[in-house]
Write a protein that holds these residues in place. Structure first.
Motif, PDB file in Angstrom:
ATOM      1  N   CYS A   1      71.235  22.401  16.310  1.00 24.66           N
ATOM      2  CA  CYS A   1      69.945  22.374  17.014  1.00 24.66           C
ATOM      3  C   CYS A   1      69.672  21.006  17.634  1.00 24.66           C
ATOM      4  N   PHE A   2      70.659  20.082  17.584  1.00 23.33           N
ATOM      5  CA  PHE A   2      70.493  18.772  18.213  1.00 23.33           C
ATOM      6  C   PHE A   2      70.834  18.868  19.689  1.00 23.33           C
ATOM      7  N   PHE A   3      69.913  18.424  20.546  1.00 20.97           N
ATOM      8  CA  PHE A   3      70.130  18.439  21.986  1.00 20.97           C
ATOM      9  C   PHE A   3      69.819  17.068  22.565  1.00 20.97           C
ATOM     10  N   GLU A   4      70.657  16.613  23.491  1.00 21.74           N
ATOM     11  CA  GLU A   4      70.433  15.342  24.172  1.00 21.74           C
ATOM     12  C   GLU A   4      69.421  15.558  25.291  1.00 21.74           C
ATOM     13  N   VAL A   5      68.149  15.733  24.927  1.00 21.80           N
ATOM     14  CA  VAL A   5      67.106  16.002  25.916  1.00 21.80           C
ATOM     15  C   VAL A   5      65.916  15.087  25.687  1.00 21.80           C
ATOM     16  N   THR A   6      65.067  14.981  26.697  1.00 20.06           N
ATOM     17  CA  THR A   6      63.845  14.194  26.577  1.00 20.06           C
ATOM     18  C   THR A   6      62.758  15.039  25.928  1.00 20.06           C
ATOM     19  N   ARG A   7      61.635  14.404  25.658  1.00 22.01           N
ATOM     20  CA  ARG A   7      60.478  15.099  25.078  1.00 22.01           C
ATOM     21  C   ARG A   7      60.029  16.272  25.962  1.00 22.01           C
ATOM     22  N   VAL A   8      59.910  16.001  27.274  1.00 25.51           N
ATOM     23  CA  VAL A   8      59.463  17.041  28.208  1.00 25.51           C
ATOM     24  C   VAL A   8      60.491  18.165  28.298  1.00 25.51           C
ATOM     25  N   GLU A   9      61.780  17.806  28.339  1.00 17.20           N
ATOM     26  CA  GLU A   9      62.838  18.829  28.402  1.00 17.20           C
ATOM     27  C   GLU A   9      62.840  19.681  27.138  1.00 17.20           C
ATOM     28  N   ALA A  10      62.563  19.065  25.988  1.00 13.22           N
ATOM     29  CA  ALA A  10      62.515  19.816  24.732  1.00 13.22           C
ATOM     30  C   ALA A  10      61.383  20.835  24.768  1.00 13.22           C
ATOM     31  N   GLU A  11      60.226  20.435  25.290  1.00  9.54           N
ATOM     32  CA  GLU A  11      59.095  21.363  25.403  1.00  9.54           C
ATOM     33  C   GLU A  11      59.456  22.543  26.299  1.00  9.54           C
ATOM     34  N   ARG A  12      60.088  22.247  27.439  1.00  9.52           N
ATOM     35  CA  ARG A  12      60.478  23.318  28.370  1.00  9.52           C
ATOM     36  C   ARG A  12      61.488  24.255  27.726  1.00  9.52           C
ATOM     37  N   LEU A  13      62.449  23.679  27.004  1.00 12.36           N
ATOM     38  CA  LEU A  13      63.479  24.474  26.339  1.00 12.36           C
ATOM     39  C   LEU A  13      62.851  25.444  25.345  1.00 12.36           C
ATOM     40  N   LEU A  14      61.896  24.964  24.572  1.00  9.83           N
ATOM     41  CA  LEU A  14      61.239  25.819  23.589  1.00  9.83           C
ATOM     42  C   LEU A  14      60.359  26.877  24.246  1.00  9.83           C
ATOM     43  N   GLU A  15      59.718  26.536  25.371  1.00  9.55           N
ATOM     44  CA  GLU A  15      58.891  27.506  26.088  1.00  9.55           C
ATOM     45  C   GLU A  15      59.752  28.621  26.670  1.00  9.55           C
ATOM     46  N   ARG A  16      60.919  28.234  27.236  1.00 12.03           N
ATOM     47  CA  ARG A  16      61.788  29.217  27.886  1.00 12.03           C
ATOM     48  C   ARG A  16      62.460  30.148  26.895  1.00 12.03           C
ATOM     49  N   SER A  17      62.741  29.637  25.703  1.00 12.41           N
ATOM     50  CA  SER A  17      63.491  30.450  24.732  1.00 12.41           C
ATOM     51  C   SER A  17      62.684  30.633  23.457  1.00 12.41           C
ATOM     52  N   ALA A  18      61.453  31.096  23.626  1.00 14.73           N
ATOM     53  CA  ALA A  18      60.538  31.242  22.485  1.00 14.73           C
ATOM     54  C   ALA A  18      61.116  32.158  21.410  1.00 14.73           C
TER      55      ALA A  18
ATOM     56  N   VAL B   1      61.838  15.215  16.462  1.00 13.81           N
ATOM     57  CA  VAL B   1      61.838  16.671  16.314  1.00 13.81           C
ATOM     58  C   VAL B   1      60.663  17.217  17.110  1.00 13.81           C
ATOM     59  N   THR B   2      60.925  18.219  17.940  1.00 15.80           N
ATOM     60  CA  THR B   2      59.867  18.918  18.669  1.00 15.80           C
ATOM     61  C   THR B   2      59.791  20.328  18.122  1.00 15.80           C
ATOM     62  N   THR B   3      58.587  20.760  17.759  1.00 18.07           N
ATOM     63  CA  THR B   3      58.409  22.119  17.239  1.00 18.07           C
ATOM     64  C   THR B   3      57.417  22.889  18.093  1.00 18.07           C
ATOM     65  N   ARG B   4      57.557  24.202  18.092  1.00 21.33           N
ATOM     66  CA  ARG B   4      56.642  25.091  18.816  1.00 21.33           C
ATOM     67  C   ARG B   4      56.209  26.192  17.856  1.00 21.33           C
ATOM     68  N   GLN B   5      54.890  26.348  17.726  1.00 19.93           N
ATOM     69  CA  GLN B   5      54.344  27.402  16.872  1.00 19.93           C
ATOM     70  C   GLN B   5      53.266  28.157  17.624  1.00 19.93           C
ATOM     71  N   GLU B   6      53.125  29.445  17.319  1.00 21.34           N
ATOM     72  CA  GLU B   6      52.038  30.254  17.880  1.00 21.34           C
ATOM     73  C   GLU B   6      51.100  30.629  16.754  1.00 21.34           C
ATOM     74  N   MET B   7      49.814  30.255  16.926  1.00 22.70           N
ATOM     75  CA  MET B   7      48.817  30.591  15.916  1.00 22.70           C
ATOM     76  C   MET B   7      47.622  31.224  16.604  1.00 22.70           C
TER      77      MET B   7
ATOM     78  N   LYS C   1      54.423  20.219  18.874  1.00 24.34           N
ATOM     79  CA  LYS C   1      54.261  18.969  18.141  1.00 24.34           C
ATOM     80  C   LYS C   1      55.559  18.173  18.176  1.00 24.34           C
ATOM     81  N   HIS C   2      55.406  16.847  18.131  1.00 21.88           N
ATOM     82  CA  HIS C   2      56.554  15.939  18.142  1.00 21.88           C
ATOM     83  C   HIS C   2      56.485  15.042  16.906  1.00 21.88           C
ATOM     84  N   TYR C   3      57.610  14.872  16.248  1.00 18.14           N
ATOM     85  CA  TYR C   3      57.679  14.054  15.039  1.00 18.14           C
ATOM     86  C   TYR C   3      58.771  12.998  15.185  1.00 18.14           C
ATOM     87  N   LYS C   4      58.483  11.790  14.710  1.00 17.98           N
ATOM     88  CA  LYS C   4      59.504  10.744  14.631  1.00 17.98           C
ATOM     89  C   LYS C   4      60.254  10.920  13.323  1.00 17.98           C
ATOM     90  N   VAL C   5      61.565  10.747  13.377  1.00 16.32           N
ATOM     91  CA  VAL C   5      62.378  10.769  12.161  1.00 16.32           C
ATOM     92  C   VAL C   5      63.190   9.473  12.168  1.00 16.32           C
TER      93      VAL C   5
END
Length: 201
Positions: A118-135, A153-159, A166-170
């Motif tokens: 699940c590691f991808f060489e992408v930016t914050r914005v690209e990670a958001e788009r990736l998660l939106e496209r492949s929900a 780590v970028t996460t996507r949740q539906e509530m 959300k974005h987290y520093k590790v």
């Protein structure tokens, strides 16, 4: 034999073809490590790979020459000198070459043992788009840390019909990682970081 319209994406030595601009799963993938030659033939671009030949058509001669330039630049790790392109296009190729050199030199690329898929060489914005496209395909992306140390780590949740990104520093520390939250969480490996987010989201 006729042609079919596809969308293409080039990343390093991987040339992938998609049925549509929002598709996540490629129809076909070419390994440019097998490339022997790439040449323009009339309105077509002919890629000769070990054991096969693939013919592509672009929307214009300029686009065809750009594709030839990008493909050869990634395959040979240098910008070809015989391209019929404007200086601005050559600059794009030089930038792509610089980024690819950096990507290949970065420890922790997906080919490195111990790095989760699940590691991808992408930016914050690209990670958001990736998660939106492949929900439907997952809700988390591990990526390089924009803070210059460790990963993010970028996460996507539906509530209740609302999407939360959300974005987290590790941070990498001695013998492991620390997830930067109100109450920091320590993990011994990246796999454990992934498991923490799987269980908590």
């Amino acid at each position: 034999q006729g042609y079919r319209r596809v969308w293409a994406g080039l990343r390093g030595l991987t040339l992938a073809f998609y049925g549509g601009p929002r598709d996540c799963e490629p129809l076909e993938v070419l390994d440019l490590g097998e490339l022997v030659a790439a040449r323009a033939k009339g309105r077509s671009l002919v890629l000769r790979l070990r054991g096969r030949e693939v013919t592509l058509k672009a929307e214009s001669r300029e686009a065809q020459e750009m594709w030839r330039g990008f493909i050869l630049t990634m395959a040979e790790m240098k910008v070809p000198t015989d391209l019929a392109l404007l200086p601005g296009h050559i600059f794009q190729l030089l930038e792509a070459l610089r980024e690819e050199r950096d990507r290949r030199a970065t420890p922790g690329s997906p080919a490195t043992p111990g790095v989760p898929s699940c590691f991808f060489e992408v930016t914050r914005v690209e990670a958001e788009r990736l998660l939106e496209r492949s929900a439907g395909g997952g809700n988390m992306v591990l990526r390089p840390g924009g803070h210059g140390r460790g990963i993010s780590v970028t996460t996507r949740q539906e509530m209740n019909g609302t999407v939360l990104l959300k974005h987290y520093k590790v941070n990498r520390v001695d013998q492991g990682y620390v997830i930067d939250m109100d109450t920091p969480h320590r993990c011994s490996s990246l796999a454990e970081v992934v498991q923490y987010f799987v269980e908590s989201s």
